[in-house]
Design an enzyme around this catalytic site. Structure first.
Site, mmCIF file in Angstrom:
data_model
loop_
_atom_site.group_PDB
_atom_site.id
_atom_site.type_symbol
_atom_site.label_atom_id
_atom_site.label_comp_id
_atom_site.label_asym_id
_atom_site.label_seq_id
_atom_site.Cartn_x
_atom_site.Cartn_y
_atom_site.Cartn_z
ATOM 1 N N ASP A 107 0.905 -1.429 0.197
ATOM 2 C CA ASP A 107 -0.488 0.222 0.171
ATOM 3 C C ASP A 107 0.575 1.226 0.284
ATOM 4 O O ASP A 107 2.452 1.554 0.196
ATOM 5 C CB ASP A 107 -1.246 -0.085 1.639
ATOM 6 C CG ASP A 107 -1.767 1.983 1.276
ATOM 7 O OD1 ASP A 107 -2.712 1.396 0.141
ATOM 8 O OD2 ASP A 107 -1.793 1.999 2.092
ATOM 9 N N SER A 108 0.432 2.450 -0.677
ATOM 10 C CA SER A 108 0.918 3.639 -0.078
ATOM 11 C C SER A 108 1.642 4.094 0.791
ATOM 12 O O SER A 108 2.965 4.524 1.709
ATOM 13 C CB SER A 108 0.230 5.099 -0.888
ATOM 14 O OG SER A 108 -0.738 4.835 -0.003
ATOM 15 N N GLY A 135 -2.944 9.343 -3.460
ATOM 16 C CA GLY A 135 -4.448 9.872 -4.339
ATOM 17 C C GLY A 135 -4.197 10.284 -5.246
ATOM 18 O O GLY A 135 -5.266 10.397 -5.908
ATOM 19 N N GLU A 178 -2.922 9.411 6.852
ATOM 20 C CA GLU A 178 -0.814 9.236 7.313
ATOM 21 C C GLU A 178 -0.475 10.082 8.171
ATOM 22 O O GLU A 178 0.534 9.702 9.134
ATOM 23 C CB GLU A 178 -0.465 9.751 5.856
ATOM 24 C CG GLU A 178 -0.741 8.018 4.643
ATOM 25 C CD GLU A 178 -0.052 7.503 5.006
ATOM 26 O OE1 GLU A 178 0.871 6.867 4.968
ATOM 27 O OE2 GLU A 178 -0.387 6.506 4.880
ATOM 28 N N CYS A 201 -11.197 3.006 -0.200
ATOM 29 C CA CYS A 201 -9.777 2.765 -0.348
ATOM 30 C C CYS A 201 -9.656 2.418 1.526
ATOM 31 O O CYS A 201 -10.052 2.351 2.166
ATOM 32 C CB CYS A 201 -9.334 4.405 0.199
ATOM 33 S SG CYS A 201 -7.769 4.994 0.506
ATOM 34 N N HIS A 204 -7.664 2.592 3.459
ATOM 35 C CA HIS A 204 -6.881 3.113 4.323
ATOM 36 C C HIS A 204 -8.164 4.117 5.814
ATOM 37 O O HIS A 204 -8.462 3.981 6.456
ATOM 38 C CB HIS A 204 -6.672 5.070 4.125
ATOM 39 C CG HIS A 204 -4.768 5.088 3.957
ATOM 40 N ND1 HIS A 204 -4.180 4.285 2.958
ATOM 41 C CD2 HIS A 204 -3.979 5.739 4.988
ATOM 42 C CE1 HIS A 204 -3.283 4.808 2.711
ATOM 43 N NE2 HIS A 204 -2.571 5.334 4.320
HETATM 44 N N1 DGL Z 1 -5.011 3.589 0.744
HETATM 45 C C1 DGL Z 1 -4.772 3.929 -0.981
HETATM 46 C C2 DGL Z 1 -6.043 3.437 -1.574
HETATM 47 O O1 DGL Z 1 -6.635 1.922 -1.195
HETATM 48 C C3 DGL Z 1 -4.267 4.430 -0.862
HETATM 49 C C4 DGL Z 1 -4.236 6.009 -0.487
HETATM 50 C C5 DGL Z 1 -3.617 6.845 -0.813
HETATM 51 O O2 DGL Z 1 -2.441 7.348 -0.999
HETATM 52 O O3 DGL Z 1 -4.469 8.088 -1.639
HETATM 53 O O4 DGL Z 1 -6.409 4.275 -2.553
#
Ligand code: DGL
Length: 368
Positions: A16-17, A49, A164, A198, A200
């Site tokens: 993941d990011s 994102g 984050e 997402c 997150h």
């Molecule tokens: N958690 C990620 C997603 O599902 C990325 C969120 C991000 O880095 O902007 O999109």
């Protein structure tokens, strides 16, 4: 020369990011506790994102290559943005050249498959990053399977960044959550199911529940991805055999180890040991015109492992490589015609130049 990927069985990679993929990893581990896992969070460059297609693709491919180098045969992109923007390109353009037997899976398809049994009104909302929403991946995938379902998406520009930044519990975050949920529901009052598109966002669930009217279902992806992975491994015994089963999990982050360990402990409710890792490490790639007798040219630049793989693969398959690179290192484009072949050196640039300089069959050089 070209780094050989190990054929020995290895852990399952989850990427993941940043922290979001931990919500996927923990659910996968509930469903499939017996496997070994490697988690890689590109926290130093998160969030993804609002980044462009090219950058998300580049970063994701770097991470996937790194996980392959660590011994993974199967990588799950625990990230919707990466699944929306990079998954197909990696599957179609890169895997055949890197190793046609390795696999990369995403999170969008398993989520979409579950939606049919949840919505009664056949009106579904999707909350995601600007990248995921703009890609239209959810409506496209949903309509492939269930053409009768109406889909409205809304981009939550700040949610992943708030997670984050460790602001998941702060009061200020309420403001954005309420505003974005209202904006989604204003687009279609018949929505009865909201996909948290997402990884997150499950970290924000207590607050999300506060602002979603009762009766509307909220769909988080962790369980779905876990079940879908279980199903995948059952259907693909050859891949299952390449995944080691020791019940371990190792964490890597591109950020500072302590920072990740502290936040991960909150999200996972357990203490984790974390290792720092660099993505986008430069490799020296030398492109050399081998056919023109009199005017050989050599171009040398620092590129990443995946660029080396990409160019080499393209040259091997059709003798032509055309590559445009954008990103932190500055934009450039490179076209290689039929007359070129490529050497990939793992040594540093100075060493690579020395090797080339010592080659007596090269009479003319044009080094950077
Ligand atoms: N958690 C990620 C997603 O599902 C990325 C969120 C991000 O880095 O902007 O999109």
């Amino acid at each position: 020369m070209k780094q050989q990927l190990s054929s020995a069985p290895g852990p399952i990679g989850v990427f993941d990011s940043g922290y979001g993929g931990l919500t996927i990893l923990s659910k996968i581990r509930e469903v499939l506790p017996q496997y070994d896992y490697v988690y890689l969070g590109d926290n130093a460059r998160a969030p993804y994102g609002s980044r462009s297609f090219e950058v998300v693709y580049e970063f994701t491919l770097q991470a996937v290559c790194k996980l392959f180098e660590m011994g993974c045969h199967l990588v799950v992109l625990g990230c919707n943005t990466a699944s929306a923007k990079a998954l197909r390109s990696i599957q179609q353009n890169n895997l055949p050249h890197i190793d046609p037997h390795r696999r990369v899976l995403g999170v969008i398809r398993p989520t979409v498959e579950a939606i049919d049994s949840l919505t009664q009104s056949r009106h579904v909302g999707v909350l995601g990053t600007p990248g995921t929403i703009k890609s239209e991946s959810y409506p496209l995938e949903i309509h492939k399977l269930f053409p009768d379902i109406q889909v409205e998406g809304h981009a939550c520009a700040l949610w992943a960044a708030l997670v984050e930044a460790g602001e998941a519990d702060s009061e200020g975050t309420d403001y954005f959550i309420q505003k974005d949920i209202n904006a989604l529901l204003a687009k279609d009052s018949e929505i009865d199911t909201i996909i948290l598109g997402c990884t997150h966002y499950p970290i924000l669930l207590p607050k999300i529940r506060k602002y979603v009217p009762e009766g509307i279902k909220i769909l988080a992806q962790g369980n779905l991805v876990g079940e879908s992975l279980k199903d995948y491994l059952q259907r693909h015994p050859e891949m299952n055999a390449k995944c080691t089963k020791g019940g371990t999990c190792t964490y890597f982050t591109t950020e500072a180890e302590e920072k990740f360990a502290e936040s991960a402990a909150t999200f996972l409710s357990e203490k984790v040991e974390v290792n720092h890792i660099e993505l986008g490490n430069n490799q020296t790639i030398c492109y050399m015109d081998t056919k023109k007798e009199k005017s050989r040219t050599v171009e040398v630049f620092q590129g990443t492992a995946w660029e080396a793989e990409l160019v080499k693969g393209l040259l091997e398959s059709n003798g032509i490589a055309c590559m445009t690179r954008m990103g932190a290192a500055g934009a450039y484009s490179l076209t290689i015609g039929n007359d070129y072949s490529v050497w990939v050196f793992e040594e540093d640039k100075a060493q690579a130049l020395e090797i080339i300089n010592n080659r007596t069959d090269i009479d003319e050089k044009n080094l950077e």
